[in-house]
Structures are given as structure tokens and as C-alpha cells.
Write a protein that holds these residues in place. Structure first.
Motif, PDB file in Angstrom:
ATOM      1  N   PHE A 106       8.821  -6.094 -13.122  1.00 17.25           N
ATOM      2  CA  PHE A 106       8.748  -7.394 -12.476  1.00 17.25           C
ATOM      3  C   PHE A 106       7.602  -7.471 -11.485  1.00 17.25           C
ATOM      4  O   PHE A 106       6.827  -8.428 -11.473  1.00 17.25           O
ATOM      5  N   GLN A 107       7.451  -6.470 -10.634  1.00 17.09           N
ATOM      6  CA  GLN A 107       6.489  -6.529  -9.534  1.00 17.09           C
ATOM      7  C   GLN A 107       5.590  -5.297  -9.529  1.00 17.09           C
ATOM      8  O   GLN A 107       6.023  -4.195  -9.877  1.00 17.09           O
ATOM      9  N   VAL A 108       4.356  -5.483  -9.149  1.00 22.18           N
ATOM     10  CA  VAL A 108       3.406  -4.371  -9.009  1.00 22.18           C
ATOM     11  C   VAL A 108       3.901  -3.422  -7.924  1.00 22.18           C
ATOM     12  O   VAL A 108       4.324  -3.851  -6.849  1.00 22.18           O
ATOM     13  N   ARG A 109       3.837  -2.136  -8.201  1.00 23.58           N
ATOM     14  CA  ARG A 109       4.250  -1.124  -7.228  1.00 23.58           C
ATOM     15  C   ARG A 109       3.023  -0.612  -6.477  1.00 23.58           C
ATOM     16  O   ARG A 109       2.460   0.438  -6.784  1.00 23.58           O
ATOM     17  N   TYR A 110       2.622  -1.365  -5.446  1.00 24.87           N
ATOM     18  CA  TYR A 110       1.491  -0.943  -4.622  1.00 24.87           C
ATOM     19  C   TYR A 110       1.784   0.375  -3.915  1.00 24.87           C
ATOM     20  O   TYR A 110       0.875   1.133  -3.604  1.00 24.87           O
ATOM     21  N   ASP A 111       3.075   0.621  -3.637  1.00 24.72           N
ATOM     22  CA  ASP A 111       3.425   1.828  -2.901  1.00 24.72           C
ATOM     23  C   ASP A 111       3.178   3.098  -3.710  1.00 24.72           C
ATOM     24  O   ASP A 111       3.048   4.178  -3.149  1.00 24.72           O
ATOM     25  N   LYS A 112       3.095   2.978  -5.044  1.00 25.29           N
ATOM     26  CA  LYS A 112       2.809   4.151  -5.873  1.00 25.29           C
ATOM     27  C   LYS A 112       1.318   4.386  -6.026  1.00 25.29           C
ATOM     28  O   LYS A 112       0.854   5.521  -6.085  1.00 25.29           O
ATOM     29  N   GLY A 113       0.547   3.299  -6.109  1.00 23.20           N
ATOM     30  CA  GLY A 113      -0.899   3.418  -6.238  1.00 23.20           C
ATOM     31  C   GLY A 113      -1.315   3.937  -7.604  1.00 23.20           C
ATOM     32  O   GLY A 113      -0.505   4.243  -8.479  1.00 23.20           O
TER      33      GLY A 113
ATOM     34  N   LYS B 253      -8.852   4.469  -3.215  1.00 24.42           N
ATOM     35  CA  LYS B 253      -7.717   4.315  -2.313  1.00 24.42           C
ATOM     36  C   LYS B 253      -7.713   2.935  -1.670  1.00 24.42           C
ATOM     37  O   LYS B 253      -6.658   2.322  -1.485  1.00 24.42           O
ATOM     38  N   CYS B 254      -8.884   2.430  -1.345  1.00 22.33           N
ATOM     39  CA  CYS B 254      -8.982   1.087  -0.769  1.00 22.33           C
ATOM     40  C   CYS B 254      -8.510   0.044  -1.780  1.00 22.33           C
ATOM     41  O   CYS B 254      -7.855  -0.943  -1.430  1.00 22.33           O
ATOM     42  N   GLY B 255      -8.832   0.275  -3.055  1.00 23.08           N
ATOM     43  CA  GLY B 255      -8.430  -0.674  -4.084  1.00 23.08           C
ATOM     44  C   GLY B 255      -6.944  -0.711  -4.336  1.00 23.08           C
ATOM     45  O   GLY B 255      -6.444  -1.633  -4.986  1.00 23.08           O
ATOM     46  N   GLU B 256      -6.200   0.263  -3.844  1.00 25.70           N
ATOM     47  CA  GLU B 256      -4.756   0.301  -4.062  1.00 25.70           C
ATOM     48  C   GLU B 256      -3.990  -0.620  -3.124  1.00 25.70           C
ATOM     49  O   GLU B 256      -2.788  -0.804  -3.300  1.00 25.70           O
ATOM     50  N   SER B 257      -4.658  -1.189  -2.151  1.00 23.56           N
ATOM     51  CA  SER B 257      -3.987  -2.066  -1.199  1.00 23.56           C
ATOM     52  C   SER B 257      -4.623  -3.443  -1.220  1.00 23.56           C
ATOM     53  O   SER B 257      -5.854  -3.579  -1.219  1.00 23.56           O
ATOM     54  N   THR B 258      -3.800  -4.470  -1.224  1.00 26.18           N
ATOM     55  CA  THR B 258      -4.321  -5.838  -1.200  1.00 26.18           C
ATOM     56  C   THR B 258      -4.935  -6.188   0.153  1.00 26.18           C
ATOM     57  O   THR B 258      -5.655  -7.165   0.266  1.00 26.18           O
ATOM     58  N   ARG B 259      -4.670  -5.380   1.185  1.00 30.28           N
ATOM     59  CA  ARG B 259      -5.152  -5.706   2.527  1.00 30.28           C
ATOM     60  C   ARG B 259      -6.428  -4.970   2.904  1.00 30.28           C
ATOM     61  O   ARG B 259      -7.008  -5.244   3.942  1.00 30.28           O
ATOM     62  N   CYS B 260      -6.831  -4.021   2.068  1.00 31.58           N
ATOM     63  CA  CYS B 260      -8.032  -3.247   2.393  1.00 31.58           C
ATOM     64  C   CYS B 260      -9.278  -4.049   2.042  1.00 31.58           C
ATOM     65  O   CYS B 260      -9.454  -4.502   0.903  1.00 31.58           O
ATOM     66  N   ARG B 261     -10.196  -4.202   3.028  1.00 27.88           N
ATOM     67  CA  ARG B 261     -11.425  -4.971   2.821  1.00 27.88           C
ATOM     68  C   ARG B 261     -12.673  -4.091   2.884  1.00 27.88           C
ATOM     69  O   ARG B 261     -13.726  -4.473   2.393  1.00 27.88           O
TER      70      ARG B 261
ATOM     71  N   SER C  34       0.848  -1.186   0.000  1.00 24.55           N
ATOM     72  CA  SER C  34       0.000   0.000   0.000  1.00 24.55           C
ATOM     73  C   SER C  34       0.885   1.237   0.000  1.00 24.55           C
ATOM     74  O   SER C  34       2.019   1.182   0.497  1.00 24.55           O
ATOM     75  N   PRO C  35       0.415   2.358  -0.533  1.00 25.12           N
ATOM     76  CA  PRO C  35       1.193   3.600  -0.412  1.00 25.12           C
ATOM     77  C   PRO C  35       1.387   4.036   1.029  1.00 25.12           C
ATOM     78  O   PRO C  35       2.241   4.872   1.306  1.00 25.12           O
ATOM     79  N   ARG C  36       0.613   3.470   1.942  1.00 26.06           N
ATOM     80  CA  ARG C  36       0.673   3.906   3.338  1.00 26.06           C
ATOM     81  C   ARG C  36       1.472   2.964   4.233  1.00 26.06           C
ATOM     82  O   ARG C  36       1.472   3.115   5.443  1.00 26.06           O
ATOM     83  N   GLU C  37       2.124   1.974   3.658  1.00 26.14           N
ATOM     84  CA  GLU C  37       2.976   1.094   4.449  1.00 26.14           C
ATOM     85  C   GLU C  37       4.424   1.540   4.280  1.00 26.14           C
ATOM     86  O   GLU C  37       4.788   2.178   3.300  1.00 26.14           O
ATOM     87  N   PRO C  38       5.362   1.142   5.194  1.00 27.59           N
ATOM     88  CA  PRO C  38       5.090   0.338   6.377  1.00 27.59           C
ATOM     89  C   PRO C  38       5.132   1.152   7.657  1.00 27.59           C
ATOM     90  O   PRO C  38       4.674   0.728   8.695  1.00 27.59           O
ATOM     91  N   LEU C  39       5.748   2.340   7.600  1.00 30.62           N
ATOM     92  CA  LEU C  39       6.070   3.059   8.828  1.00 30.62           C
ATOM     93  C   LEU C  39       5.109   4.218   9.047  1.00 30.62           C
ATOM     94  O   LEU C  39       5.510   5.359   9.235  1.00 30.62           O
TER      95      LEU C  39
ATOM     96  N   GLY D 266      -5.051  -0.804   9.169  1.00 28.06           N
ATOM     97  CA  GLY D 266      -5.967   0.288   8.880  1.00 28.06           C
ATOM     98  C   GLY D 266      -5.230   1.595   8.708  1.00 28.06           C
ATOM     99  O   GLY D 266      -4.128   1.768   9.226  1.00 28.06           O
ATOM    100  N   TYR D 267      -5.845   2.522   7.963  1.00 28.99           N
ATOM    101  CA  TYR D 267      -5.231   3.819   7.727  1.00 28.99           C
ATOM    102  C   TYR D 267      -6.274   4.914   7.712  1.00 28.99           C
ATOM    103  O   TYR D 267      -7.418   4.698   7.300  1.00 28.99           O
ATOM    104  N   ASP D 268      -5.831   6.077   8.133  1.00 30.20           N
ATOM    105  CA  ASP D 268      -6.656   7.280   8.148  1.00 30.20           C
ATOM    106  C   ASP D 268      -6.085   8.214   7.089  1.00 30.20           C
ATOM    107  O   ASP D 268      -4.962   8.709   7.212  1.00 30.20           O
TER     108      ASP D 268
END
Length: 834
Positions: free
Chosen positions: A646-653, A731-739, A353-358, A716-718
Motif C-alpha cells: 500500500f505505502q512506500v517504506r521510506y524507513d527501509k530505504g 542516502k539523501c534520495g531515500e528521504s523525501t525531506r532531503c534537499r 526516512s530510515p533515520r526518523e523519527p527518534l 538533518g542527519y549525520d
């Protein structure tokens, strides 16, 4: 037997019923001479020795049959008549030998001489010229190559190769040792000794190793050992005692019968191999140097072959009259490999996610070719480099580069997998560090020189021999400078940093005393139109490249006083590169917009695509085939591509998630730490999920107005300042963990926009978790339905790349389940603060 055929297949000979049905050569007509009486006696002695060894092995060494086979094979090989000879003087006819006049036989002759690269180059300009096979090597430290040249060739370093035709001719030929420094695909495993607990049990193995060592016919070096083992099905080789060679099908460093020893315990560097990497230990009296070997062997190091560029067809005059005369055809001497570049862009950011990890803080370091991140690319982790090789890639393009980190281990593994590395200098010295180029009037000399000196010390260079690592193909001075310096697309702005950076790299190499072949240099431009470029500015990227060329010819035109002859370096080592998401052909295609113009303007400067992927194409496999066909066309200057990515850049969204062959699953394969002086973090090496092509939708998942979800989850993120529920859903769709998500029209905290968005890793499961709130909208992310896949599924991006690249493909059973990206299209009025 007479009148029958025999074919050698490893250790076996197949007896076939007739010559016509097999298509093989009768044994009586082979170019090897019939054995003499001495050879027959020796052969019988070898047979007796091999029989005794087999009996001994049956009793005490059943698990080391590879040693026995090597003993028998080498005993026989000592007295085998070589089918091809390299002459020192004279011609083949003078000695009664047969000239080699076809390319295939020339390649076989190169294999018999132990060359690791058997590519055959043509020196004649016309097809009518009668050619013969020549071996070229000028001195013992240059790369040995094969050439088809006119028979009367007398240039220094060229020696004719001949096929044997009689025993008399054999006696007249003086065989010279082949001094070759090949790009050997071997990597250091370690130094090992027999465990004291098992020494008595392994006494027979030691005896056999000594026997093999005493009968090694080609010398005790890693290259000689490699030539024995490379054409067989072995994965490892070892040199023990004083250089005796063993080919190993498998090797387990954790085997209790051996102990890992310090590298220095493995004796001296093999004679004549002091300039090789990794360091070529020959083994000590009781220790064995173990190397991992891989096939096929990569291309020769860049810069070692003079003329592989493809000049534009037609006359030497380049250009259409409206631009500069870029170059003369045939002037180019940069070492661009002849094989089509089929690289993969690699930036495996371990974030979902663009909002991970710290909690919103940036990644501590984006250098993924350091030892710290070997859990992603290395053999003890996810082994992404092996995955690339299975896809058919021959190169890997990198992005982040922290000069303080060591990159040798990554380059060693890339070399072992047959991948050439395209590395880049990061943006840090240009735009990010304190005292960057922007603060020094765009003069980047001091910043880039310091960074590149550290790169040379930390893996780019062998600090003992002062030679570049042979896995390095190209160094990108900067990626898309035409978009990074303000104002954008201004040649008077972006050219000065580039010429000063090249000047810095040259001086860094001089200060480190670099010798031998060097990697090519480039700058990767965007596919934008440069309105400010005075020449060919209407063509994407061509205007930028032409402006840079003019600045290289005369750096003073951009306000820089060069310390070196940049134009000579440009002609010797430069290749252009460009990023594009356009398809290969058709309206708006790469060929029409760029390549046709580039071939007309640039006479002999090769170009490659640093990022290639057209995700909007329905048939991406055909598009890849089209672009590689253009690269294989000798009438163009296109050298190849790097597939993005090679890999999807979830951090860019957002739209950046449309690219990527692999996503990140939910199973961790291990953890690793990324640390800098100011921050650190521990990350997971997530399993890879094969991706289908990204899809778009205008429909969010379930969306409930006037409802607020009261969900508790570990993840979760605010997200503040979100103007609409549609954008919150995206924004929820940009993360594999957002339900699930909740959007509130008037958030409690002030911001540029009144809206606020909460993302959750769970969905409401109880009725009390769904409450009425007139200011809120809640819902689920966009839904995606992806097809089932098999290990040959054509729907997967990686399957399409493997087919286009000619790779063996992947066994997807070891991967996480298939996934995909669904991007929600948000109208402009829903995505911006009003």
C-alpha cells in the motif's frame, strides 16, 4: 396496464412503449400473483395512509422523507405475495409450484428470502444431471446457503425453493422463518436519544417511527432491518423503541437534536442475535441503536463451507514419483472463500526516512491494526481501508501484531468495507523477546500460546460468544521463517518452530473455548530455493512447504512432541502462502518456477501469494491481469494474491522503496501517538501521494568536488561510515525531506569507514554557504521528473491496481501531488568499505 411493461427502480415505475424495446417482462406474466379483493382494499387503505403522512410531513417533517417512504413501502409489503417459497416437505410439483432450474433465478429467490450471501454452489459432478435450487441450513446457527442439486435430493438440511404459479398453491405452502447468521457488513455507530431541547419539535417524528415499528413485517432484529435497507442507497440504519427499523441516507452524530448515550441504554440484544458482532442492540423505549451498513456484503466466514478447494487435474495420486504423496484429491476441507483473493499488503509506517523519527531509534510499535493508529485506517482519519476498497480489494494483509493492543475496531472497519483480514503473529515471540524461541531450542509453544491468547482476548474473539471475528480470513503463524532461523533454508531448523506454534494456537483456542468457524492458518515462505530440503528443494518455496507438511504428519521427525493431532488440523484449516517479486508468466515467471510444480505436488491444498509485485515489469497492469487469470483458472490451486504494497517504506530505504502505491506528502491530516512500556512518539498521518513506478539512475544530482555546503535546516542527519559520495547521494534520495548532502572523506569520528555523510533539508541559497574544502564533496539528490496525472491516469500504480482488481478507482483531487522514487545505482566498490 395490460400490454405494457413496468420496471421497478427504487420507488419509481417506468412505463415503456413496447415490450420488445425494453427487454422486460409484461406485468401480466410476472410470477407474483394478481392481488385479491382484500389486497386491493388494503392497498387503497395504504395509499390513503401514505397520502395523510405526506401531508403531515409537508408541514412538520420535510427533512425526514426517508421515514415516510419506509412507512408506505412497508405497509404495501405486508400484503405483497412473495414470488418464491421455501418448502419444509415435499417437492414443488406436489404443491403445484414451479421448480427453479437455473442459477440466476436461484439467486433471486435467495434475495427474496433475505440472504446476504446469494452465491450458488453446485453439488453435481456432471453437467448432464438435472438440478433444482435448494436452500441449505442445518440448525439456526449455521450459515444459510444456496445450492443447485439433483431434484431427488433428500439430505438433511436441504429444502427446495419454488416459484409461485397459482393462488391455490400459495395457500398450501407453510412459510418458515429464515434463521440466517450472515456476514453482515454493519458496524456500530452508537446509541442515541432525542435531545430534550428538541423533544417537542420531534414529536411527529416519534409518532412516525412508532407507526413504522407497528408495521414492520419481518421482525425487530438488525438482520431484518439490514435486509430492508441493504439493497437501497442507504448508508445507515437505526432500530428504536422495541426494534422499529429506519433506513437513513445520512447520519451526523453531532446533530444538536440528538444526544449520544451509553451503549447499555439501547436496550437488550436483538432476539436470536446474541452470537453476532458487533453487539446487536435493538434500541430502548426512547433510544435508537444506529449502525453503519456497507455493500457489497463480504464473503461468508472461513470454515463455513466444506469443499471449495480446487484439486489438481488428473488422478488422485499426487506427485511425480520423486516426492511424498501430499494429499488425496477432494480431501481438503479448509474454508477458503471461492472469490479470488485480491488483497493489499498494509504496513503504513509514518516515517519519511530510515533515520526518523527518534534520532535513529526504532519505531515504538509496528502494530497498525490497533485503535491507536486509527488516524491512518479509520473513517475519522485518512481512511486507508476505504481507499483499498475503492481500488477493488477484498482483503488486507497485516504485519506487526502487538497482542496487548485491541484490534476489534480495525476488524469492525475492515468488515464494514468488505475486506477480509489476513493477520500475522509478529517476530517478537520467535526471535525478539527475552526468552524467545531461539533460547528454548526452537520450541515456540509457550511463547506463541501466550501471544495468541492475548490476541484472542483483544479483538480476534468475541469474548461473550467465544466466536472468531467474522472479518478474519487467515492467520499467518510467521512470515518467511526459512530466512529467520539460522542456518537459513534448513528444514530441521525452521520446521520445529512452526509445528510448535500451530500446537500452541490450537491449545489457546481450546483454553478460550472457541466455537464456530475459525480462520485458516498458514506460514508464508520466501521465494528461495531450499537446498537442504529433501523433496522438491530445487523449486522455490515448494521444498519448504513439502518439508513442513512432513513435519505436520509426524512432528517427532523434527524433535517435537505434539499435544494435538496437527495433521488433522492441517487438513482442515491449512493453506500455503509464498512471497514473490517474480512476474506471473514467461522465463523466470511464477507459473513456471512455482505454480506448475505446486499443482503437481500438492493435491488439494490451496495457496495464495502473500506479497506480489514485479516492479521490473514494463507493463505491470498486464502482469497483474496475468496472475489473477491464473488464480481464476480452476485447474490450479492458486487462490489469489496480496499486492505489495500500500505505502512506500521510506524507513527501509534502498530497493525496498521500489514498492508502494502511495508515498507520504507534506500535509498532515492529524497526529496520533504510538506508545509502549519503554518508548513513545507522536506521529503525523501524512496525506498520501499517488506514486508512479520507481525508476533507477546512475547519475546523482549536482555533485561538486572540493566544496562544502554550509546549510542550516530544521531537518538533518549525520550518517557515519559512508565510504563514497555516491552512497551519500543515494542516502539523501531515500528521504523525501532531503534537499542536499555533504560527504567528507575523513570524518572527525572514527568508524568502520573513514567517510561521513550529512543530510540537510535545505539547499544553499547564499554564496557564503558554499565554501572550498578539499576533503568534501557536496551535491543534490537524484532528480526525478514525473508526469502530470488525472483521476484516470494510467501511469499511477494505484490506477493500474484498480483496473486489474476491478475497482471503482479514486478521486485523486483529495490526495497530495503525484510523486515517485528515483533510486541511484551505486557500484559495489562505492558502496562497501575497502
Amino acid at each position: 396496464t395490460k400490454g405494457r411493461c413496468k420496471r421497478r427502480d427504487g420507488p419509481r415505475y417506468d412505463v415503456l412503449p413496447t415490450q420488445a424495446s425494453s427487454g422486460l417482462v409484461p406485468s401480466s406474466s410476472l410470477v407474483e400473483n394478481a392481488p385479491t379483493e382484500t389486497e386491493r382494499i388494503t392497498g387503497r387503505a395504504c395509499t390513503l395512509i401514505s397520502t395523510l403522512l405526506v401531508l403531515a410531513a409537508t408541514v412538520a417533517l420535510t427533512q425526514r422523507s426517508d421515514l415516510l417512504y419506509e412507512a408506505g413501502r412497508r405497509c404495501t409489503q405486508l400484503f405483497r405475495v412473495p414470488p418464491y417459497k421455501k418448502l419444509d416437505t415435499g417437492t414443488c410439483e406436489d404443491l403445484g409450484l414451479v421448480p427453479i432450474t437455473d442459477r440466476d433465478t436461484c439467486r433471486r429467490a435467495g434475495l427474496s428470502l433475505g440472504l446476504s450471501d446469494v452465491s450458488v454452489f453446485h453439488a453435481s459432478l456432471t453437467a448432464e444431471t438435472q438440478e433444482s435450487c435448494f436452500y441449505y441450513q442445518l440448525g439456526q446457527t449455521t450459515l444459510a446457503t444456496l445450492w443447485m442439486k439433483p431434484r431427488d435430493s433428500t439430505e438433511p438440511g436441504f429444502r427446495p425453493l419454488c416459484a409461485m404459479s397459482s393462488e391455490a398453491a400459495q395457500a398450501q405452502v407453510r412459510v418458515e422463518e429464515v434463521h440466517e447468521v450472515p456476514f453482515a457488513p454493519m458496524s456500530w455507530v452508537g446509541c442515541f436519544a432525542e435531545s430534550s431541547r428538541k423533544r417537542d419539535e420531534l414529536r411527529l417524528q416519534t409518532m412516525l417511527r412508532r407507526f413504522i415499528r407497528s408495521t414492520t413485517a419481518t421482525g425487530s432484529t438488525t438482520l431484518a432491518c439490514f435486509s430492508h435497507c441493504r439493497n437501497r442507497t442507504f448508508t445507515y440504519m437505526s432500530l428504536g423503541g422495541e426494534g422499529g427499523c429506519s433506513c437513513l441516507a445520512n447520519f451526523d452524530p453531532a446533530e444538536p437534536s440528538i444526544d449520544l448515550m451509553p451503549d447499555g441504554s439501547c436496550g437488550d440484544i436483538c432476539s436470536g442475535e446474541e452470537a453476532q458482532t458487533p453487539e446487536r442492540y435493538c434500541g430502548g423505549p426512547t433510544t435508537f441503536a444506529v449502525y453503519r451498513i456497507k455493500a457489497p456484503t463480504p464473503e461468508p466466514p472461513p470454515g463455513s463451507i466444506a469443499d471449495l478447494a480446487k484439486p489438481a487435474p488428473g488422478s488422485d495420486a499426487v506427485g511425480d514419483g520423486s516426492g511424498p504423496k501430499i494429499s488425496q484429491a477432494g480431501e481438503w476441507v479448509a474454508g477458503v472463500q471461492s472469490e479470488i483473493l485480491k488483497a493489499i499488503s498494509y504496513a503504513p509506517v509514518p516515517l519519511k526516512s530510515p533515520r526518523e523519527p527518534l534520532r535513529g531509534k526504532p519505531l515504538p510499535d509496528d502494530d497498525f491494526m490497533s485503535s491507536d493508529t486509527s488516524a491512518l485506517w479509520g473513517p475519522k482519519g485518512r481512511h486507508d481501508l476505504r481507499t483499498m476498497r475503492a481500488l477493488g480489494a477484498n482483503g488486507v494483509r497485516l504485519y506487526g501484531n502487538d497482542p496487548s493492543l485491541n484490534h476489534k475496531e480495525f476488524l469492525d472497519e475492515a468488515m464494514a468495507q468488505g475486506l477480509r483480514a489476513i493477520t500475522g503473529i509478529s517476530d517478537y515471540p520467535y526471535t525478539q523477546m527475552v526468552g524467545n524461541c531461539v533460547t528454548t531450542q526452537l520450541n515456540c509453544y509457550s511463547q506463541v500460546k501466550q501471544a495468541y491468547l492475548e490476541n484472542l482476548r483483544n479483538g480476534f474473539l468475541d469474548n461473550r460468544t467465544r466466536r472468531y471475528h467474522p472479518a478474519l480470513r487467515t492467520v499467518i503463524l510467521i512470515n518467511e521463517p526459512d530466512l529467520k532461523f539460522q542456518p537459513v533454508m534448513s528444514p530441521e531448523v525452521f520446521c520445529k518452530p512452526l509445528v510448535s506454534a500451530l500446537d500452541a494456537v490450537i491449545d489457546a483456542e481450546r483454553e478460550m473455548g472457541v466455537v464456530g468457524p475459525a480462520p485458516n492458518l498458514t506460514v508464508t515462505f520466501s521465494f528461495g530455493i531450499c537446498r537442504g530440503c529433501s523433496v522438491h528443494g530445487e523449486s522455490p518455496a515448494v521444498g519448504q512447504m513439502a518439508a513442513l507438511l512432513l513435519a505436520m504428519k509426524d512432528p517427532s521427525t523434527v524433535g517435537y512432541a505434539a499435544r494435538n493431532d496437527l495433521w488433522s488440523v492441517y487438513k482442515a484449516r491449512w493453506e500455503n502462502s509464498v512471497n514473490t517479486a517474480n512476474p506471473a508468466k514467461g522465463p523466470g515467471g511464477f507459473k513456471d518456477l512455482f505454480l506448475d510444480v505446486y499443482d503437481r505436488v500438492f493435491g488439494s491444498v490451496p495457496v495464495f501469494i502473500g506479497e506480489y509485485h514485479a516492479p521490473g515489469q514494463v507493463d505491470q497492469e498486464q502482469d497483474l491481469h496475468d496472475i489473477l487469470s491464473l488464480a481464476g483458472n480452476k485447474s490450479t490451486l492458486l487462490a489469489g494474491i496480496s499486492f505489495f504494497e500500500f505505502q512506500v517504506r521510506y524507513d527501509k530505504g534502498g530497493d525496498e522503496m521500489r514498492f508502494g502505491m502511495f508515498g507520504l506528502g507534506d500535509r498532515s491530516l492529524g497526529s496520533f501517538e504510538i506508545a509502549t512500556e519503554t518508548s513513545q512518539g507522536t506521529f503525523s498521518a501524512w496525506c498520501l501521494t499517488p506514486m508512479v513506478a520507481a525508476s533507477e539512475t546512475e547519475q546523482c544530482g549536482r555533485m561538486e568536488h572540493g566544496i562544502r555546503y554550509r546549510v542550516w535546516s530544521k531537518w538533518g542527519y549525520d550518517v557515519k561510515s559512508v565510504p563514497s559520495p555516491e552512497l551519500c547521494c543515494a542516502k539523501c534520495g531515500e528521504s523525501t525531506r532531503c534537499r542536499s548532502w555533504v560527504w567528507k572523506a575523513h570524518g572527525a569520528k572514527p568508524g568502520p569507514c573513514p567517510g561521513r555523510c550529512w543530510l540537510y533539508g535545505e539547499v544553499p541559497k547564499q554564496r557564503w554557504q558554499v565554501v572550498h574544502d578539499p576533503d568534501c564533496v557536496s551535491g543534490l539528490p537524484p532528480e526525478g521528473h514525473f508526469p502530470e496525472f488525472s483521476n484516470r491516469s494510467p501511469n499511477l500504480l494505484s490506477s493500474r491496481v484498480a483496473k486489474a482488481f476491478g475497482g471503482s478507482g479514486l478521486d485523486y483531487n483529495s490526495f497530495c501531488p503525484v510523486a515517485g522514487v528515483v533510486l541511484l545505482h551505486v557500484p559495489p566498490d562505492k558502496a562497501q568499505c575497502l
